[in-house]
Motif scaffolding. Structure first.
Motif, PDB file in Angstrom:
ATOM      1  N   GLY A 121      13.700 -19.344  62.061  1.00  0.00           N
ATOM      2  CA  GLY A 121      14.357 -19.484  60.789  1.00  0.00           C
ATOM      3  C   GLY A 121      15.479 -19.265  60.321  1.00  0.00           C
ATOM      4  N   LEU A 122      16.254 -20.153  59.469  1.00  0.00           N
ATOM      5  CA  LEU A 122      17.419 -20.002  58.577  1.00  0.00           C
ATOM      6  C   LEU A 122      17.361 -20.857  57.511  1.00  0.00           C
ATOM      7  CD1 LEU A 122      21.096 -19.414  59.854  1.00  0.00           C
ATOM      8  CD2 LEU A 122      20.028 -21.463  58.236  1.00  0.00           C
ATOM      9  N   ASP A 123      18.074 -19.642  56.560  1.00  0.00           N
ATOM     10  CA  ASP A 123      18.259 -20.813  55.154  1.00  0.00           C
ATOM     11  C   ASP A 123      19.582 -20.182  54.511  1.00  0.00           C
ATOM     12  OD1 ASP A 123      17.409 -22.521  52.686  1.00  0.00           O
ATOM     13  OD2 ASP A 123      16.279 -21.654  52.136  1.00  0.00           O
ATOM     14  N   SER A 124      19.937 -20.335  53.358  1.00  0.00           N
ATOM     15  CA  SER A 124      21.106 -20.153  52.402  1.00  0.00           C
ATOM     16  C   SER A 124      21.248 -21.049  51.375  1.00  0.00           C
ATOM     17  CB  SER A 124      22.095 -20.590  53.535  1.00  0.00           C
ATOM     18  OG  SER A 124      22.832 -21.879  53.458  1.00  0.00           O
ATOM     19  N   GLY A 125      22.166 -20.237  50.785  1.00  0.00           N
ATOM     20  CA  GLY A 125      22.626 -21.028  49.552  1.00  0.00           C
ATOM     21  C   GLY A 125      23.566 -21.160  48.482  1.00  0.00           C
ATOM     22  N   SER A 126      23.639 -20.475  47.559  1.00  0.00           N
ATOM     23  CA  SER A 126      25.291 -21.076  47.211  1.00  0.00           C
ATOM     24  C   SER A 126      26.304 -19.824  47.346  1.00  0.00           C
ATOM     25  CB  SER A 126      25.643 -21.569  45.798  1.00  0.00           C
ATOM     26  OG  SER A 126      24.889 -20.254  44.814  1.00  0.00           O
ATOM     27  N   ARG A 127      25.655 -18.511  47.600  1.00  0.00           N
ATOM     28  CA  ARG A 127      26.770 -16.999  48.172  1.00  0.00           C
ATOM     29  C   ARG A 127      27.011 -17.623  49.877  1.00  0.00           C
ATOM     30  NH1 ARG A 127      23.046 -12.685  45.640  1.00  0.00           N
ATOM     31  NH2 ARG A 127      23.686 -12.695  43.292  1.00  0.00           N
ATOM     32  N   GLU A 128      27.761 -16.322  50.156  1.00  0.00           N
ATOM     33  CA  GLU A 128      28.362 -16.324  51.282  1.00  0.00           C
ATOM     34  C   GLU A 128      27.633 -15.386  52.325  1.00  0.00           C
ATOM     35  OE1 GLU A 128      32.771 -16.230  54.295  1.00  0.00           O
ATOM     36  OE2 GLU A 128      32.863 -16.049  51.566  1.00  0.00           O
ATOM     37  N   ARG A 129      26.821 -15.823  52.056  1.00  0.00           N
ATOM     38  CA  ARG A 129      25.654 -15.203  53.214  1.00  0.00           C
ATOM     39  C   ARG A 129      24.343 -15.937  53.743  1.00  0.00           C
ATOM     40  NH1 ARG A 129      22.643 -11.018  49.152  1.00  0.00           N
ATOM     41  NH2 ARG A 129      24.767 -10.268  48.833  1.00  0.00           N
ATOM     42  N   CYS A 130      23.210 -15.774  54.290  1.00  0.00           N
ATOM     43  CA  CYS A 130      21.719 -16.377  54.788  1.00  0.00           C
ATOM     44  C   CYS A 130      20.943 -15.517  55.319  1.00  0.00           C
ATOM     45  CB  CYS A 130      22.186 -17.330  55.763  1.00  0.00           C
ATOM     46  SG  CYS A 130      23.480 -16.196  57.923  1.00  0.00           S
ATOM     47  N   VAL A 131      20.081 -16.109  55.189  1.00  0.00           N
ATOM     48  CA  VAL A 131      18.217 -15.202  55.625  1.00  0.00           C
ATOM     49  C   VAL A 131      18.095 -15.765  56.879  1.00  0.00           C
ATOM     50  CG1 VAL A 131      18.133 -14.880  53.474  1.00  0.00           C
ATOM     51  CG2 VAL A 131      17.112 -16.848  54.180  1.00  0.00           C
TER      52      VAL A 131
END
Length: 482
Positions: free
Chosen positions: A288-298
């Motif tokens: 699984g993967l997700d991201s927000g507005s910053r230049e990073r992902c989890v």
């Protein structure tokens, strides 16, 4: 004759004289009365005209009640009183204006404070306390896929849902009436060169924050980019060496992050139709993967039991440990907090500033199996209402569970469960928080370990009712003993 005339003339003169004197006396009395009346009327008229010209009705009534004072008021006193009234009126207007400006200032300050907290990743709107369990009759089922739904995404304006399934198809739905607006049919295996669309199970789907691009990833290692409005095929990204298991657009941009079973993260620029870079670190397939507005992902690393935060610009990563089984799903709550679910049945709440979970609920959906051989229900999907205290999890125990994150994300509390039959393979909250969508199938999205024949392949749209402010006020009053 002369005497006769003299005698007659005498009394006549006296009579005339007396008549004239009485008449003149009456005339004088009448003139004096008229003059007095005119003076009084003139004075009275003068007072009335001055009242009507300069004073309002409220002052006029007051003066009528105090007639004696009225006649004693001098022009200077009247001017002073009217000036005071005018100043009082101005003061009231200014106070009212100041209150309105203060209210507007508070609103703007509150909005700015929310934006600052959101950027810092610390915004937590308290929504859970107002949520009410939905009526079963209000839950809608949208059917169109022949095989289990594996993933879904809601458009930023909450008007459309895009879903994909094991039948390789993608369907665009209208939220309001539940109708299919567009279907991208799946192709047969081996027809990649001539079929526009997927020819293998679609595992993940994402939409850009402006609603322009839609991205889908499948078991054939392909990423496809579509125009969300028309479902027109635009690009095809190749490069992964395993099934594409996670996709997410960075909010506010057209940068796309992808995760794969080949244990890598790739970064793409959709506007330029270009590959950017690849990141490595996981020791097992990424689930699984997700991201927000910053230049990073989890990302969730499956059986390597790690959650990782990837800092794209710095080309570094943070590693988190906590689950005892395979971590199958992950979702950001805000920029600094996230929720994960694993096949050990646990749901965990994380902060990017701590290596261990802030809170973990074990066997979140209960257990199943024979006595002594009981196993927890796998958590196959999680979702979070952005920047709030509300999250949801799904399994195959015929329920979607809603949770409340405590103050400061310190702990998880169960709110209520919603009956949904089948494997909940995907969950998403709408941007407004007015509904929750569950993608359901007869099988788990990653395999065929179990099959629930009574389940229906489709989407469940679950309305999220909120407590009315009046009811809330009544409850608060009862609690306070009012």
């Amino acid at each position: 004759m002369s005497s006769f005339f003299i005698k007659k003339k005498g009394p006549l003169k006296v009579f005339k004289k007396s008549e004239n004197s009485a008449g003149s006396k009456r005339k004088n009395d009448g003139d004096m009365g008229n003059k007095l009346k005119k003076k009084l009327n003139a004075k009275h008229n003068e007072e009335i005209s001055s009242d009507s010209e300069t004073e309002g009705p409220a002052v006029h009534r007051k003066r009528r009640a105090n007639v004696e004072e009225e006649f004693d008021e001098t022009p200077q006193e009247k001017k002073l009183r009217l000036a005071k009234l005018y100043l009082d009126q101005l003061r009231d207007e200014e106070e009212k204006k100041a209150e309105e400006e203060s209210f507007e200032t508070d609103l703007i300050a509150g909005r700015l404070q929310e934006e600052v907290l959101e950027q810092k990743g610390k915004l937590q709107r308290m929504v859970a306390k107002d949520l009410l369990p939905p009526d079963t009759s209000d839950i809608r089922l949208l059917r169109g896929h022949k095989l289990p739904v594996t993933c879904l995404v809601i458009s930023p304006d909450d008007k459309h849902i895009f879903s994909a399934a094991k039948d390789c198809s993608i369907i665009k739905w209208d939220v309001e009436n539940g109708k299919r607006l567009h279907t991208i049919a799946g192709g047969r295996k081996g027809t990649d060169d001539r079929h526009v669309g997927h020819t293998a199970h679609v595992l993940c789907i994402s939409i850009s924050s402006d609603g322009k691009y839609l991205a889908t990833g499948d078991m054939n290692k392909l990423i496809m980019i579509w125009e969300a409005a028309t479902c027109k095929h635009l690009y095809k990204f190749t490069g992964h060496r395993g099934p594409v298991s996670g996709l997410s657009f960075r909010r506010g941009t057209h940068d796309l992050y992808s995760a794969s079973h080949d244990r890598s993260i790739k970064v793409w620029n959709v506007d330029e139709n270009a590959y950017v870079e690849t990141l490595f670190g996981h020791q097992d397939v990424i689930t699984g993967l997700d991201s927000g507005s910053r230049e990073r992902c989890v990302t969730a690393g499956g059986r390597d039991r790690t959650v990782r935060v990837w800092k794209i610009a710095e080309e570094s990563q943070l590693v988190f440990h906590g689950h005892e089984g395979s971590i199958d799903c992950i979702q950001l709550i805000n920029e600094e907090h996230m929720i994960t679910g694993a096949d050990d049945g646990s749901v965990s709440l994380w902060s990017v500033n701590k290596k261990k979970p802030l809170s973990t609920v074990k066997a979140a959906h209960g257990r199943h199996g024979d006595s002594g051989l009981e196993q927890p229900y796998w958590v196959a999907a999680v979702a979070a209402l952005q920047n709030s205290d509300t999250v949801a999890s799904g399994s195959h125990n015929s329920k979607v569970q809603l949770w409340k994150c405590g103050q400061g994300f310190r702990h998880l509390e169960p709110l209520f469960s919603i009956p949904v039959t089948g494997f909940v393979n995907s969950l998403k909250f709408s941007s407004s928080g007015k509904f929750l969508v569950a993608g359901v199938g007869q099988e788990h999205r990653l395999g065929r370990w179990w099959r629930l024949k009574e389940a229906k392949n489709g989407l469940y749209i679950i309305p999220l009712k909120r407590q009315q402010p009046e009811q809330e006020g009544v409850q608060n009053g009862e609690e306070n003993g009012v």
